[in-house]
Design a protein around this motif. Structure first.
Motif, PDB file in Angstrom:
ATOM      1  N   VAL A   1       0.873  -1.071   0.028  1.00 53.36           N
ATOM      2  CA  VAL A   1       0.094  -0.038   0.058  1.00 53.36           C
ATOM      3  C   VAL A   1       0.920   1.189   0.160  1.00 53.36           C
ATOM      4  CG1 VAL A   1      -1.648   1.319   1.257  1.00 53.36           C
ATOM      5  CG2 VAL A   1      -1.824  -1.320   1.446  1.00 53.36           C
ATOM      6  N   LEU A   2       0.606   2.271  -0.930  1.00 56.69           N
ATOM      7  CA  LEU A   2       1.432   3.155  -1.132  1.00 56.69           C
ATOM      8  C   LEU A   2       0.711   4.692  -0.781  1.00 56.69           C
ATOM      9  CD1 LEU A   2       3.900   5.140  -1.872  1.00 56.69           C
ATOM     10  CD2 LEU A   2       3.302   4.525  -4.393  1.00 56.69           C
ATOM     11  N   ASP A   3       1.112   5.543   0.085  1.00 60.17           N
ATOM     12  CA  ASP A   3       0.628   6.740  -0.136  1.00 60.17           C
ATOM     13  C   ASP A   3       1.836   7.786  -0.555  1.00 60.17           C
ATOM     14  OD1 ASP A   3      -0.437   9.327   0.451  1.00 60.17           O
ATOM     15  OD2 ASP A   3      -0.826   8.967   2.634  1.00 60.17           O
ATOM     16  N   MET A   4       1.501   8.289  -1.834  1.00 59.66           N
ATOM     17  CA  MET A   4       2.558   9.295  -2.543  1.00 59.66           C
ATOM     18  C   MET A   4       2.440  10.911  -1.896  1.00 59.66           C
ATOM     19  SD  MET A   4       0.854   9.488  -6.307  1.00 59.66           S
ATOM     20  CE  MET A   4      -0.441   9.950  -6.849  1.00 59.66           C
ATOM     21  N   PHE A   5       1.549  10.777  -1.082  1.00 57.49           N
ATOM     22  CA  PHE A   5       1.538  12.397  -0.558  1.00 57.49           C
ATOM     23  C   PHE A   5       1.214  12.065   1.101  1.00 57.49           C
ATOM     24  CE2 PHE A   5      -0.613  12.899  -4.468  1.00 57.49           C
ATOM     25  CZ  PHE A   5       0.104  13.939  -5.219  1.00 57.49           C
ATOM     26  N   SER A   6       2.167  11.372   1.477  1.00 56.90           N
ATOM     27  CA  SER A   6       2.235  10.826   3.016  1.00 56.90           C
ATOM     28  C   SER A   6       2.035  11.642   4.236  1.00 56.90           C
ATOM     29  CB  SER A   6       3.250   9.702   3.333  1.00 56.90           C
ATOM     30  OG  SER A   6       4.439  10.323   3.273  1.00 56.90           O
ATOM     31  N   GLY A   7       2.422  12.791   4.011  1.00 51.88           N
ATOM     32  CA  GLY A   7       2.308  13.959   5.280  1.00 51.88           C
ATOM     33  C   GLY A   7       2.638  13.068   6.376  1.00 51.88           C
ATOM     34  N   ARG A   8       1.824  13.480   7.412  1.00 49.69           N
ATOM     35  CA  ARG A   8       2.206  12.986   8.790  1.00 49.69           C
ATOM     36  C   ARG A   8       2.271  11.382   8.899  1.00 49.69           C
ATOM     37  NH1 ARG A   8      -2.330  15.725  12.468  1.00 49.69           N
ATOM     38  NH2 ARG A   8      -3.300  15.361  10.572  1.00 49.69           N
ATOM     39  N   GLY A   9       1.981  10.490   7.927  1.00 48.54           N
ATOM     40  CA  GLY A   9       1.886   9.304   7.653  1.00 48.54           C
ATOM     41  C   GLY A   9       0.755   8.607   8.387  1.00 48.54           C
ATOM     42  N   ILE A  10      -0.463   9.212   8.567  1.00 45.76           N
ATOM     43  CA  ILE A  10      -1.597   8.473   8.737  1.00 45.76           C
ATOM     44  C   ILE A  10      -2.041   7.239   8.268  1.00 45.76           C
ATOM     45  CG2 ILE A  10      -4.101   8.851   9.432  1.00 45.76           C
ATOM     46  CD1 ILE A  10      -2.245  10.443  11.569  1.00 45.76           C
ATOM     47  N   ILE A  11      -2.148   7.732   6.757  1.00 47.42           N
ATOM     48  CA  ILE A  11      -2.792   6.466   5.970  1.00 47.42           C
ATOM     49  C   ILE A  11      -1.552   5.284   6.162  1.00 47.42           C
ATOM     50  CG2 ILE A  11      -2.974   5.761   3.544  1.00 47.42           C
ATOM     51  CD1 ILE A  11      -4.216   8.552   3.224  1.00 47.42           C
TER      52      ILE A  11
END
Length: 850
Positions: A19-29
């Motif tokens: 699972v990738l989040d390419m706008f991860s920010g604080r890392g919640i996802i």
């Protein structure tokens, strides 16, 4: 959670999904994905965000049990589960505590935070004299002073004379300041009770915009805001200590007193030139705040041009010392524990600098809870510098938290950090896998083709938040604390040409002064193009059967249009959408209470061509059906409009394209306006049992607008979509229905320019309200000018509805209520005014009325 974990394991029996989040920010996802046993990956362009993700979803999920014991004595940071609200911790008395039953990471982070606090307090002690009780004050109230243009004497820019509100229940009379002038000098008195003197820097009564008035007798010279700002750019500001904040030992009450001479002298003795550099970096950040950023970093609009200048000298000393101590502790730890663990612990300690900065700098103010009448509890805190979303605010009278105990201090924010870490550790299942975080651009993902099972992201919200600009304040301090330990993030390799975070690939719309400053992020077209490139990258790394979920929330339809256009241009089709409560409901800070999750897949190779009439009908039916569920869930009307866009695109996405009978392709924007119209129709607004669709288009728009926004300003993009929903042009509404403002458009409630038979019902009732002061005949004349029947049910239905919607004290509501009470008289007068004229004598022919 257990059931979901089982379903995921059944779906991916051989190995966990990626699972990738390419706008991860604080890392919640990534954190949630890791908790469910997925291989979670996060990328973000910002080094600050990348570190946040590692602290939240990487280091916290690792097993550190084999690490050697730390070379520190123990912990005096409280082991509590208190709701601290970051900076609201009260004074504690602690013994050294180590708890073998708690997770190793939590215990060691507590020890490191304690050691940092102890060393820093010892190093800066000469500059923070203790109070009479032997403890250091928890805070100091400062104000910037300027020379008066009239009498040339200096005076402080004090925005509030309140220090602590009274509280009737406890008999606390509160505290306030009074400015006393003596010759060419001034001093502050601190008294019990509410203020008896007006603030120095405030908006004049009945006017907008703050100004400073000289407090010296026989002067009183006014200084408008532009003059006050000019003095900052001319280096005429000087800091002055106004008050010292202590904690009463017996009552734990926050009290204020006048500073002692030795306290003022200690603060003035700070010499930042004595501080050693950080591998070539100045001890205090000298990186310049970019031009055109004064609306995002407010201090730069007052002459504070570097990030270091956002603090006074003693605040800078405290943070520079803290950064130095963290570097030293990292080096000591690296000898004892693994390099990864030393880096992780230094990272948590440095994140506490961020927590402290949020309640520090010249943007931190005295937050006096309660009310002047003593009706509410009267706690005192340090206010958050981000109290207006991502804007780093500026205060001329600001609060400096000290190195001891109390709101905003290192120990206080440590409690908040430890509670957050404990919550993560408590809620993470043993099967959770550490996430992996890299600093990378979303338009150039560092992964091979077809390697990701699911991509879930929360992309930048158009023009809502300037992410990198707001976090540069943290970045410059991270560079000093972690420059040696976190290669690739804070060693300068992530720098842009200005020494701040590299923003070349940042995908936002930078507003207001950015375009004039030549900022490449000021273009809406660039935002859409960059977002499309990121979704193209998402399509590349996704497996053939992969899923894309985009979480988005914005009140402006223009932002949605650009997001959805970018998604479709990248080759995706929307397959589902659902709204959910987030942001404000959780944090109480952001303005978005609902976001929409958009499910998408790569567009199939073969899809039919849709016929507009059928697709239109399907969209309307689907949105109306969803509205029933949204109503049951308590979703606000404006949130239903936002949620309807994804629902409409899920229908449209079934087709390669949708065409009209003439063969033209229907644009995406059309289905957004159709979805909005379906929501409006589903709401089934009725005015005195008359369906909204039976009113004229302008009145329909006015009623629906009023239902959503009342008297508030609405952005131009939203206003345009409003007009399109009723097949109207915004240009035609400007004047008759709407008035243009700096923020967009506002619904008119004042008198119309002229009432004629072509006027809308909404214009007629505004005309009637404006003429009420002249009597019932004047009101009746408006009805006659509109060529309306005095008993027209639609006319009186609009009057009833608007009068009920406006506050009872609103002048328009008062007038309409009076007109309703005199309805019979108005109708009779209007009947006379509308009667045909007898050609014989010029009188009205009354018989013709019946």
């Amino acid at each position: 959670m257990a059931r979901l974990r089982e379903r995921i394991a059944a779906q991916y029996p051989t190995k966990p999904p990626v699972v990738l989040d390419m706008f991860s920010g604080r890392g919640i996802i990534p954190l949630e994905a890791a908790r469910f046993g997925a291989t979670a990956i996060g990328t973000d362009l910002s080094p600050v965000a990348t570190l946040a993700g590692r602290l939240l979803a990487d280091y916290s999920l690792r097993d550190w049990s084999d690490e050697a014991p730390l070379p520190f004595v123990g912990s005096s940071v409280p082991e509590v589960e208190q709701d601290d609200t970051e900076g609201d911790a009260e004074t504690f008395e602690f013994d050294v505590v180590t708890t073998s039953a708690e997770p190793r990471l939590l215990n060691d982070v507590r020890m490191v935070l304690t050691e940092v606090g102890r060393r820093v307090e010892e190093l800066v002690a000469p500059f923070y004299p203790p109070a009479s009780n032997g403890k250091r004050p928890w805070a100091y109230l400062w104000a910037v002073t300027i020379p008066c243009d009239g009498c040339h004497r200096r005076f402080p820019l004090i925005g509030s004379m309140t220090l602590r509100h009274p509280y009737t229940r406890t008999g606390d009379t509160g505290q306030s300041m009074r400015l006393v002038t003596e010759g060419d000098a001034w001093r502050v008195e601190i008294n019990s009770g509410v203020p008896t003197q007006a603030a120095i820097f405030t908006a004049p009564p009945g006017k907008r915009g703050k100004a400073a008035r000289c407090p010296f007798p026989n002067c009183g010279h006014p200084h408008p805001l532009d003059i006050v700002k000019a003095k900052g750019f001319a280096n005429q500001y000087k800091d002055a200590m106004l008050a010292v904040a202590e904690t009463e030992p017996e009552t734990n009450q926050k009290i204020f007193r006048v500073p002692r001479p030795d306290e003022i002298e200690a603060a003035e003795r700070v010499n930042l030139h004595d501080l050693a550099t950080f591998d070539g970096l100045s001890a205090v950040p000298d990186e310049l705040i970019p031009e055109g950023n004064k609306d995002n970093v407010r201090g730069s609009g007052y002459g504070y041009l570097s990030y270091g200048s956002l603090m006074n000298k003693r605040q800078s000393l405290l943070f520079a010392t803290t950064a130095r101590v963290i570097r030293d502790i990292h080096d000591e730890l690296a000898i004892v524990v693994s390099p990864e663990y030393a880096t992780a612990l230094a990272g948590y300690a440095s994140s506490n600098i961020v927590r402290q900065i949020k309640r520090s700098t010249r943007g931190a103010s005295n937050l006096a809870h309660g009310a002047p009448n003593g009706a509410r509890q009267n706690r005192v805190q340090v206010d958050h510098i981000f109290s207006s979303q991502s804007v780093v605010k500026h205060q001329f009278d600001y609060l400096e938290a000290g190195p001891g105990e109390g709101p905003g201090t290192w120990r206080s924010v440590s409690v908040s950090l430890l509670n957050a870490l404990k919550k993560i550790l408590d809620e993470t299942h043993a099967s959770g896998r550490p996430g992996r975080f890299r600093r990378a651009s979303a338009v150039a993902l560092p992964y091979r083709d077809a390697t990701v099972d699911a991509l879930v992201c929360d992309p930048p919200y158009y023009d809502m938040i300037a992410y990198a600009d707001s976090s540069d304040l943290f970045y410059v301090w991270f560079k000093r604390a972690l420059g040696k330990s976190m290669q690739g993030l804070f060693d300068g390799t992530a720098d842009g040409p200005d020494g701040l975070q590299d923003k070349v690939d940042e995908i936002i719309v930078k507003g207001r002064g950015a375009k004039g400053a030549g900022d490449h992020r000021s273009s809406e077209e660039r935002y859409e193009a960059m977002l499309a490139r990121s979704f193209t990258e998402a399509r590349r790394v996704l497996k053939a059967d992969g899923h894309l979920t985009v979480i988005f929330g914005h009140s402006d339809p223009e932002a949605w249009k650009r997001l959805l256009t970018a998604l479709t241009d990248a080759g995706f089709v929307v397959t589902s959408s659902w709204p959910s409560r987030t942001e404000t409901a959780v944090t109480g800070v952001a303005t978005i209470s609902v976001t929409v999750s958009i499910g998408a897949r790569v567009a199939p190779g073969t899809r039919p061509v849709g016929i507009a009439a059928q697709v239109d009908a399907d969209v309307i039916a689907d949105v109306k059906a969803r509205c029933r569920g949204w109503d049951s869930d308590g979703l606000a009307l404006e949130d239903q409009l936002m949620a309807s866009y994804g629902a409409a695109l899920a229908i449209v996405g079934r087709y390669e394209r949708v065409i009209t009978p003439s063969g033209d392709q229907v644009p995406l924007e059309y289905y957004m306006t159709l979805a909005r119209r379906a929501v409006r129709d589903a709401v089934a607004l009725r005015l005195d049992e008359l369906p909204l669709e039976t009113f004229d288009p302008h009145t329909r728009l006015a009623v629906f607008w009023h239902e959503l926004y009342g008297r508030a300003d609405v952005p131009k993009g939203e206003a345009r979509f409003f007009a399109q929903s009723d097949d109207l042009r915004l240009e035609d509404l400007r004047g008759p229905i709407l008035t243009e403002t700096k923020a967009g458009y506002r619904l008119r409630h004042d008198a119309p320019n002229k009432v004629t038979p072509a006027s809308s019902m909404y214009e007629v009732i505004r005309g009637m309200a404006s003429r009420w002061s002249a009597g019932t005949d004047a009101v009746a004349a408006v009805v006659a000018d509109a060529d309306l029947s005095p008993t027209d049910a639609h006319l009186w239905a609009v009057i009833d509805w608007v009068a009920a919607k406006l506050p009872a004290s609103d002048p328009v509501a008062v007038a309409l209520a009076a007109i309703k009470r005199n309805r019979g008289t108005v109708q009779a007068s209007a009947a006379v005014a509308s009667a045909p004229t007898d050609p014989a004598d010029g009188t009205r022919n009354q018989a013709s009325l019946f």
